[in-house]
Design a protein around this motif. Structure first.
Motif, PDB file in Angstrom:
ATOM      1  N   LEU A  61       0.829  -1.212   0.000  1.00  0.00           N
ATOM      2  CA  LEU A  61       0.000   0.000   0.000  1.00  0.00           C
ATOM      3  C   LEU A  61       0.864   1.263   0.000  1.00  0.00           C
ATOM      4  O   LEU A  61       0.574   2.221  -0.724  1.00  0.00           O
ATOM      5  CB  LEU A  61      -0.933   0.022   1.211  1.00  0.00           C
ATOM      6  N   ALA A  62       1.918   1.264   0.799  1.00  0.00           N
ATOM      7  CA  ALA A  62       2.803   2.434   0.863  1.00  0.00           C
ATOM      8  C   ALA A  62       3.495   2.681  -0.469  1.00  0.00           C
ATOM      9  O   ALA A  62       3.592   3.826  -0.942  1.00  0.00           O
ATOM     10  CB  ALA A  62       3.832   2.247   1.977  1.00  0.00           C
ATOM     11  N   VAL A  63       3.978   1.621  -1.099  1.00  0.00           N
ATOM     12  CA  VAL A  63       4.627   1.764  -2.403  1.00  0.00           C
ATOM     13  C   VAL A  63       3.610   2.241  -3.440  1.00  0.00           C
ATOM     14  O   VAL A  63       3.885   3.145  -4.231  1.00  0.00           O
ATOM     15  CB  VAL A  63       5.318   0.455  -2.832  1.00  0.00           C
ATOM     16  N   GLY A  64       2.432   1.657  -3.430  1.00  0.00           N
ATOM     17  CA  GLY A  64       1.392   2.072  -4.373  1.00  0.00           C
ATOM     18  C   GLY A  64       0.999   3.525  -4.192  1.00  0.00           C
ATOM     19  O   GLY A  64       0.834   4.263  -5.170  1.00  0.00           O
ATOM     20  N   ALA A  65       0.843   3.946  -2.942  1.00  0.00           N
ATOM     21  CA  ALA A  65       0.493   5.341  -2.674  1.00  0.00           C
ATOM     22  C   ALA A  65       1.600   6.283  -3.140  1.00  0.00           C
ATOM     23  O   ALA A  65       1.319   7.371  -3.654  1.00  0.00           O
ATOM     24  CB  ALA A  65       0.228   5.540  -1.178  1.00  0.00           C
ATOM     25  N   THR A  66       2.848   5.866  -2.990  1.00  0.00           N
ATOM     26  CA  THR A  66       3.973   6.692  -3.437  1.00  0.00           C
ATOM     27  C   THR A  66       3.945   6.859  -4.953  1.00  0.00           C
ATOM     28  O   THR A  66       4.048   7.979  -5.468  1.00  0.00           O
ATOM     29  CB  THR A  66       5.304   6.071  -2.979  1.00  0.00           C
ATOM     30  N   TRP A  67       3.823   5.749  -5.671  1.00  0.00           N
ATOM     31  CA  TRP A  67       3.770   5.820  -7.144  1.00  0.00           C
ATOM     32  C   TRP A  67       2.576   6.642  -7.607  1.00  0.00           C
ATOM     33  O   TRP A  67       2.709   7.511  -8.482  1.00  0.00           O
ATOM     34  CB  TRP A  67       3.660   4.428  -7.740  1.00  0.00           C
ATOM     35  N   LEU A  68       1.391   6.368  -7.062  1.00  0.00           N
ATOM     36  CA  LEU A  68       0.191   7.060  -7.528  1.00  0.00           C
ATOM     37  C   LEU A  68       0.157   8.517  -7.079  1.00  0.00           C
ATOM     38  O   LEU A  68      -0.387   9.377  -7.791  1.00  0.00           O
ATOM     39  CB  LEU A  68      -1.066   6.314  -7.077  1.00  0.00           C
ATOM     40  N   LEU A  86       4.682   4.776 -16.097  1.00  0.00           N
ATOM     41  CA  LEU A  86       5.354   3.915 -15.115  1.00  0.00           C
ATOM     42  C   LEU A  86       4.749   4.107 -13.735  1.00  0.00           C
ATOM     43  O   LEU A  86       4.478   3.131 -13.027  1.00  0.00           O
ATOM     44  CB  LEU A  86       6.856   4.225 -15.088  1.00  0.00           C
ATOM     45  N   GLU A  87       4.525   5.351 -13.343  1.00  0.00           N
ATOM     46  CA  GLU A  87       3.956   5.633 -12.021  1.00  0.00           C
ATOM     47  C   GLU A  87       2.562   5.027 -11.868  1.00  0.00           C
ATOM     48  O   GLU A  87       2.263   4.383 -10.849  1.00  0.00           O
ATOM     49  CB  GLU A  87       3.911   7.150 -11.793  1.00  0.00           C
ATOM     50  N   VAL A  88       1.723   5.190 -12.869  1.00  0.00           N
ATOM     51  CA  VAL A  88       0.367   4.632 -12.801  1.00  0.00           C
ATOM     52  C   VAL A  88       0.420   3.105 -12.803  1.00  0.00           C
ATOM     53  O   VAL A  88      -0.255   2.451 -11.998  1.00  0.00           O
ATOM     54  CB  VAL A  88      -0.505   5.162 -13.964  1.00  0.00           C
ATOM     55  N   GLY A  89       1.226   2.528 -13.678  1.00  0.00           N
ATOM     56  CA  GLY A  89       1.317   1.072 -13.763  1.00  0.00           C
ATOM     57  C   GLY A  89       1.866   0.437 -12.500  1.00  0.00           C
ATOM     58  O   GLY A  89       1.299  -0.538 -11.983  1.00  0.00           O
ATOM     59  N   MET A  90       2.950   0.981 -11.992  1.00  0.00           N
ATOM     60  CA  MET A  90       3.564   0.411 -10.790  1.00  0.00           C
ATOM     61  C   MET A  90       2.689   0.652  -9.559  1.00  0.00           C
ATOM     62  O   MET A  90       2.562  -0.219  -8.697  1.00  0.00           O
ATOM     63  CB  MET A  90       4.961   1.002 -10.563  1.00  0.00           C
ATOM     64  N   GLY A  91       2.064   1.813  -9.487  1.00  0.00           N
ATOM     65  CA  GLY A  91       1.174   2.097  -8.357  1.00  0.00           C
ATOM     66  C   GLY A  91      -0.012   1.157  -8.333  1.00  0.00           C
ATOM     67  O   GLY A  91      -0.384   0.609  -7.283  1.00  0.00           O
ATOM     68  N   THR A  92      -0.607   0.935  -9.488  1.00  0.00           N
ATOM     69  CA  THR A  92      -1.741   0.022  -9.595  1.00  0.00           C
ATOM     70  C   THR A  92      -1.325  -1.399  -9.237  1.00  0.00           C
ATOM     71  O   THR A  92      -2.043  -2.106  -8.521  1.00  0.00           O
ATOM     72  CB  THR A  92      -2.333   0.089 -11.017  1.00  0.00           C
ATOM     73  N   ALA A  93      -0.159  -1.813  -9.710  1.00  0.00           N
ATOM     74  CA  ALA A  93       0.334  -3.163  -9.400  1.00  0.00           C
ATOM     75  C   ALA A  93       0.517  -3.348  -7.899  1.00  0.00           C
ATOM     76  O   ALA A  93       0.156  -4.391  -7.343  1.00  0.00           O
ATOM     77  CB  ALA A  93       1.655  -3.421 -10.133  1.00  0.00           C
ATOM     78  N   SER A  94       1.056  -2.348  -7.237  1.00  0.00           N
ATOM     79  CA  SER A  94       1.264  -2.454  -5.784  1.00  0.00           C
ATOM     80  C   SER A  94      -0.049  -2.513  -5.025  1.00  0.00           C
ATOM     81  O   SER A  94      -0.179  -3.288  -4.072  1.00  0.00           O
ATOM     82  CB  SER A  94       2.096  -1.275  -5.281  1.00  0.00           C
TER      83      SER A  94
END
Length: 117
Positions: free
Chosen positions: A67-74, A101-109
Motif C-alpha cells: 500500500l505504501a509503495v502504491g500510494a507513493t507511485w500514484l 510507469l507511475e500509474v502502472g507500478m502504483g496500480t500493481a502495488s
C-alpha cells in the motif's frame, strides 16, 4: 515474483540510481543541482527515500508495505498530472513514460496489497 514485488524493486532500483548517480538522475528529470547541497538533496530525496521504501516493501510480508509503495507511485502520478495544469512543463516522451510507469507500478502495488488480505 508478483507485480507488487516488481513495483517495489523498480522503486528501490530508481532510489539506488539516485544515491549512486544523483547528477544523472537529475539530468534525466531535468533537475539542476548547481551545488553540492543540491546534489545531496537529489541523492537523499530521490535516492535514499525510494531505495528504503522499495527495499522495505521487498522484505516485508505485510500488505501495508505494498500500500505504501502504491500510494507513493500514484501520488507522484497525481502530482505529475496536476503539474500539467499548474506548471505547464515541456512534455517530452520521457514525461509521459514516467507517468505511465507511475500509474502502472502504483496500480500493481495496490492490487498486490489487496491480494495479500
Amino acid at each position: 515474483m508478483n507485480l507488487g514485488k516488481v513495483s517495489s524493486a523498480v522503486l528501490m532500483l530508481s532510489g539506488i540510481a539516485g544515491v549512486l548517480t544523483p547528477r544523472g538522475v537529475g539530468q534525466a528529470l531535468e533537475l539542476t543541482a548547481p551545488s553540492a547541497r543540491g546534489t545531496a538533496e537529489i541523492r537523499a530525496g530521490l535516492g535514499g527515500t525510494y531505495a528504503a521504501l522499495g527495499g522495505w516493501s521487498l522484505a516485508s510480508r505485510e500488505p501495508a508495505a505494498d500500500l505504501a509503495v502504491g500510494a507513493t507511485w500514484l501520488g507522484a502520478a497525481a502530482v505529475r498530472t496536476a503539474a500539467l495544469l499548474v506548471d505547464r512543463p515541456r512534455t517530452t516522451w520521457s514525461y509521459w513514460a514516467y507517468l505511465a510507469l507511475e500509474v502502472g507500478m502504483g496500480t500493481a502495488s495496490l492490487r498486490a496489497a489487496r491480494a495479500r488480505r
